[in-house]
Design a protein around this motif. Sequence first.
Motif, PDB file in Angstrom:
ATOM      1  N   ASN A 192       1.800  48.973  80.478  1.00 52.78           N
ATOM      2  CA  ASN A 192       2.577  50.193  80.723  1.00 52.78           C
ATOM      3  C   ASN A 192       3.914  50.199  79.987  1.00 52.78           C
ATOM      4  O   ASN A 192       4.397  51.257  79.572  1.00 52.78           O
ATOM      5  N   HIS A 193       4.541  49.037  79.847  1.00 51.50           N
ATOM      6  CA  HIS A 193       5.854  48.987  79.200  1.00 51.50           C
ATOM      7  C   HIS A 193       5.774  49.057  77.682  1.00 51.50           C
ATOM      8  O   HIS A 193       6.657  49.634  77.030  1.00 51.50           O
TER       9      HIS A 193
ATOM     10  N   HIS B  80       3.499  43.726  83.427  1.00 53.55           N
ATOM     11  CA  HIS B  80       3.370  45.163  83.121  1.00 53.55           C
ATOM     12  C   HIS B  80       3.411  45.428  81.619  1.00 53.55           C
ATOM     13  O   HIS B  80       4.037  46.390  81.153  1.00 53.55           O
TER      14      HIS B  80
END
Length: 554
Positions: A317-318, A314
Amino acid sequence: MSWLSDLFTETSAIQAVIVLSLISAVGLGLGKIRLFGVSLGVTFVFFAGILAGHLGLEIDPQMLNYAESFGLVIFVYALGLQVGPGFFSSFRQGGMKLNMLGIGVVIIGTLMAVLGSWSTGISLPDMVGILCGATTNTPALGAAQQTLKQMGMDTSTPALGCAVTYPLGVVGVILAILLIRKLWVREKDLEIPEKESENKTYIGAFQVHNPGIYNKSLKEIAELSHSKFVISRLWRNGKVSIPTSDTILQEGDRLLAITAEKDAPAMTILFGEQEHTDWNKDDIDWDAIDSKLISQRIVVTRPELNGKKLGSLHLRNHYGVNITRVYRSGVQLLATAGLTLQLGDRLTIVGEAASVHNVEKVLGNAIKSLKEPNLAAVFIGIILGLMLGAIPFSIPGISAPVKLGLAGGPIIVGILIGTFGPRLHMITYTTRSANLMLRALGLSLYLACLGLDAGAHFFETVVRPEGLLWIGVGFILTLVPVLIMGLIALRWMKLDFGSVSGMLCGSMANPMALNYANDTIPGDNPSVSYATVYPLCMFLRVIIAQVLLIFLLG
């Protein structure tokens, strides 16, 4: 000075190490000499061992057997690790065609060897040794010798057959390539074709003018599309940003997308319009696209990431970054969420400097750690390979059970671990230099022992009528299959001459002939074709050498 002569003549563990090291050093040194542009390389260790055996040097038989077996195991296992990642993918598209041609070379040579054994009176074990020499395939000889040992038969004469036919095996492939070029190659066969590749990525700029994707997230659009793609940057109202899977697209958005080259037309249909700027040039300044964003290549070095899916991290998104491409073993891959990461992968990260720095901590980027050898995985793989090689299994029509042996078991496990190890979170990464070191060490040890064992009777075999017969038969086994499949590949399959030459060199396991092809044919098609067919053909020859003996002698 008696102590000095005792080091070479008095049987002991030290004497065995010294003799084998001397043979390897002399053979490797002489192997660098090039005659007519061809050198034998590590194979010259074999002939140095033959000369040493002829001169009367010998070591303890148990030490000889141990060193020969250990060298063979190290070589074939490291070979399996090297070819493993590309073994199964080599069957796709054009690779399937090349592999079928390579298998044709193997089958024709094998059938000719069996027929030659019946028609000339040469025993099948001797003919298998001749075939191994004619195809310059010492691992197959090792497999054949292991099978003969299991059957309680003599293993020395196959090694002699290999030794006397090996030199013309090297020269024969080069001669066949010269004949093919002289007789059948036209000017257009020498042209370098542009090949489509599933791994070849394409960078394109697209504008969103498809009403069907207005106000949909990138995640939803990806689910609608059959093609895989990565959106690196998004321009909206004059501002550039890194999109995430939740980013909603609007009419007029400009996107920088990375996809497979063959899927570029589908991307145009999906988004609506493609811009004409060429983003695939090497001289494009990616950092100049926006001063706030940078592009950096980061290496995966954290062991816990080995075998994980890229999407499971991820990172987009992170951290607000995008992974646009992945480089693995010189091949550029599309950075999809389902891509399984391997230690040593190089990821191209795009984002703000601070975010990219944070991602660097996640992935590791400690390049020095990759240089540390992971020997535990090597020894575990060898153990598993030997266990697999010791398992007896039955084949219909064969009375005795078949074992893969010291050569077959480790090479299969090496291929499987090299391919699937990362998915099981096994750290199988070795640098190219480390793998070459293992292979060269194992092969040198094996060839030194093989030559030393065959040397005592080599020259007397060559000068006998049967020795001359072996040389002639071996030369035919080298030349005929290569000429037949070369003609089929050029005239029926319509392949270019470079690809045909590489395929023939790979199917005959002949790196010396490949060096000649690379020096005389433009482009890298010979090397690509060689790497495509080599794993399967090497594997087949190792297995066929055993099955042939068990099926016809068992």
